[in-house]
Write a protein that holds these residues in place. Structure first.
Motif, PDB file in Angstrom:
ATOM      1  N   UNK A  19      19.755  13.202  11.052  1.00 59.78           N
ATOM      2  CA  UNK A  19      19.952  14.316  10.375  1.00 59.78           C
ATOM      3  C   UNK A  19      19.007  14.584   9.248  1.00 59.78           C
ATOM      4  N   UNK A  20      18.434  13.573   8.361  1.00 65.69           N
ATOM      5  CA  UNK A  20      17.399  13.706   7.337  1.00 65.69           C
ATOM      6  C   UNK A  20      16.156  13.553   7.886  1.00 65.69           C
ATOM      7  N   UNK A  21      15.802  13.035   8.601  1.00 65.31           N
ATOM      8  CA  UNK A  21      14.179  13.044   9.465  1.00 65.31           C
ATOM      9  C   UNK A  21      14.217  13.481  10.646  1.00 65.31           C
ATOM     10  N   UNK A  22      14.998  13.694  11.364  1.00 68.44           N
ATOM     11  CA  UNK A  22      14.773  14.396  12.742  1.00 68.44           C
ATOM     12  C   UNK A  22      14.451  13.454  13.878  1.00 68.44           C
ATOM     13  N   UNK A  23      14.398  13.954  14.984  1.00 65.65           N
ATOM     14  CA  UNK A  23      14.154  12.945  16.196  1.00 65.65           C
ATOM     15  C   UNK A  23      13.023  11.928  16.011  1.00 65.65           C
ATOM     16  N   UNK A  24      12.092  12.649  15.301  1.00 66.29           N
ATOM     17  CA  UNK A  24      10.849  11.766  15.111  1.00 66.29           C
ATOM     18  C   UNK A  24      11.042  10.403  14.422  1.00 66.29           C
ATOM     19  N   UNK A  25      11.755  10.802  13.323  1.00 68.26           N
ATOM     20  CA  UNK A  25      12.249   9.430  12.408  1.00 68.26           C
ATOM     21  C   UNK A  25      12.876   8.333  13.255  1.00 68.26           C
ATOM     22  N   UNK A  26      14.139   8.945  14.188  1.00 68.03           N
ATOM     23  CA  UNK A  26      14.553   7.780  14.836  1.00 68.03           C
ATOM     24  C   UNK A  26      13.570   7.062  16.034  1.00 68.03           C
ATOM     25  N   UNK A  27      12.598   7.882  16.645  1.00 69.98           N
ATOM     26  CA  UNK A  27      11.693   7.318  17.407  1.00 69.98           C
ATOM     27  C   UNK A  27      10.773   6.349  16.676  1.00 69.98           C
ATOM     28  N   UNK A  28      10.475   6.712  15.525  1.00 75.75           N
ATOM     29  CA  UNK A  28       9.642   5.511  14.738  1.00 75.75           C
ATOM     30  C   UNK A  28      10.297   4.474  14.179  1.00 75.75           C
ATOM     31  N   UNK A  70      22.995   4.804  24.176  1.00 75.29           N
ATOM     32  CA  UNK A  70      23.532   5.789  24.775  1.00 75.29           C
ATOM     33  C   UNK A  70      23.630   7.069  24.264  1.00 75.29           C
ATOM     34  N   UNK A  71      23.592   6.790  22.879  1.00 74.87           N
ATOM     35  CA  UNK A  71      23.549   8.288  22.036  1.00 74.87           C
ATOM     36  C   UNK A  71      21.939   8.432  21.468  1.00 74.87           C
ATOM     37  N   UNK A  72      21.118   7.271  21.450  1.00 75.78           N
ATOM     38  CA  UNK A  72      19.804   7.338  21.002  1.00 75.78           C
ATOM     39  C   UNK A  72      18.925   6.793  21.990  1.00 75.78           C
ATOM     40  N   UNK A  73      18.546   7.783  23.181  1.00 80.43           N
ATOM     41  CA  UNK A  73      17.491   7.210  24.152  1.00 80.43           C
ATOM     42  C   UNK A  73      16.250   6.640  23.675  1.00 80.43           C
ATOM     43  N   UNK A  74      15.971   6.954  22.332  1.00 85.52           N
ATOM     44  CA  UNK A  74      14.652   6.518  21.855  1.00 85.52           C
ATOM     45  C   UNK A  74      14.666   4.966  21.964  1.00 85.52           C
ATOM     46  N   UNK A  75      15.762   4.349  21.762  1.00 78.69           N
ATOM     47  CA  UNK A  75      15.819   2.894  21.661  1.00 78.69           C
ATOM     48  C   UNK A  75      15.257   2.448  23.274  1.00 78.69           C
TER      49      UNK A  75
END
Length: 226
Positions: free
Chosen positions: A104-113, A176-181
């Motif tokens: 929510x605060x950094x976007x999908x790119x932050x999750x991927x990072x 399951x919620x964050x496929x970036x993992x």
């Protein structure tokens, strides 16, 4: 993780921390755990004895990757299925909440990072086992290393390389919620093996195991007899 029946309220927080360290770090010796928790080895062994009695932790012989010296191998302590199930729900909720906030605060790119950094730390631990080994041996060594990290991995040969199955995923509910993992993990496999890998199935998507095709590396293929 709630206090286990028979555990005092004084000891419960320490045993919860101890369980978390083993869950996150994989099978560990009492000396390593004592260092991580800043406790004496004797205190850690006392807590481990209680966790073993409660069925939350089990002792195993430490795997040996080279010539073993004299004496009995050191014991490592690993989470049991009961311990993992008891711990998993609260851990998953916390991790998922943290990643939702990050998204929510950094976007999908932050999750991927974040996922990439998590795998970079794991890669740093695994790479020394593989880099001096012959390329043909690396898939099996990778599976063994992933097992030691809590993924219960196995390897089988295929005509085009190897197939690795991970029978457990400590972050399956989060992935399951964050496929970036899962994507970051596959990218790590590619870097370690020096070849593109193909993810065939994942626990996070409802499959029974995480299955990854590990093709023979280009250099191995070039050296193969025609």
């Amino acid at each position: 993780m709630g206090a286990v029946k028979g555990v005092s309220t004084i000891d419960a927080p320490t045993r919860s921390r101890l369980t978390r360290v083993i869950l996150e770090s994989g099978p560990s010796t009492a000396a390593v755990l004592a260092d991580r928790l800043e406790l004496t080895p004797a205190a850690v062994r006392r807590h481990l004895d209680h966790l073993i009695t409660d069925g939350l932790v089990e002792a195993r012989d430490q795997r040996s990757y080279g010539q073993r010296g004299r004496g009995r191998p050191a014991k490592v302590f690993a989470i049991t299925a009961i311990g993992r199930d008891r711990f998993q729900h609260d851990y998953d909720d916390l991790a998922a909440s943290a990643l939702r906030f990050l998204a929510e605060t950094g976007g999908d790119d932050a999750v991927a990072a974040f996922a990439d950094q998590r795998m970079a730390d794991l890669e740093e631990r695994i790479r020394p086992r593989l880099e001096q080994a012959p390329e043909a041996d690396r898939p099996a060594l990778l599976a063994r290393a992933m097992s030691d990290e809590g993924f219960a991995a196995s390897i089988s040969s295929t005509p085009a390389g190897a197939q690795m199955c991970q029978h457990h995923c400590p972050v399956a509910h989060v992935a399951a919620e964050f496929p970036q993992m899962c994507e970051a993990e596959a990218a790590m496999f590619s870097r370690l093996l020096g070849t593109h890998v193909q993810r065939l199935a994942t626990i996070a998507h409802g499959d029974g195991v995480c299955t990854t095709h590990l093709p023979a590396s280009p250099t191995t293929t070039e050296r193969a007899p025609s």
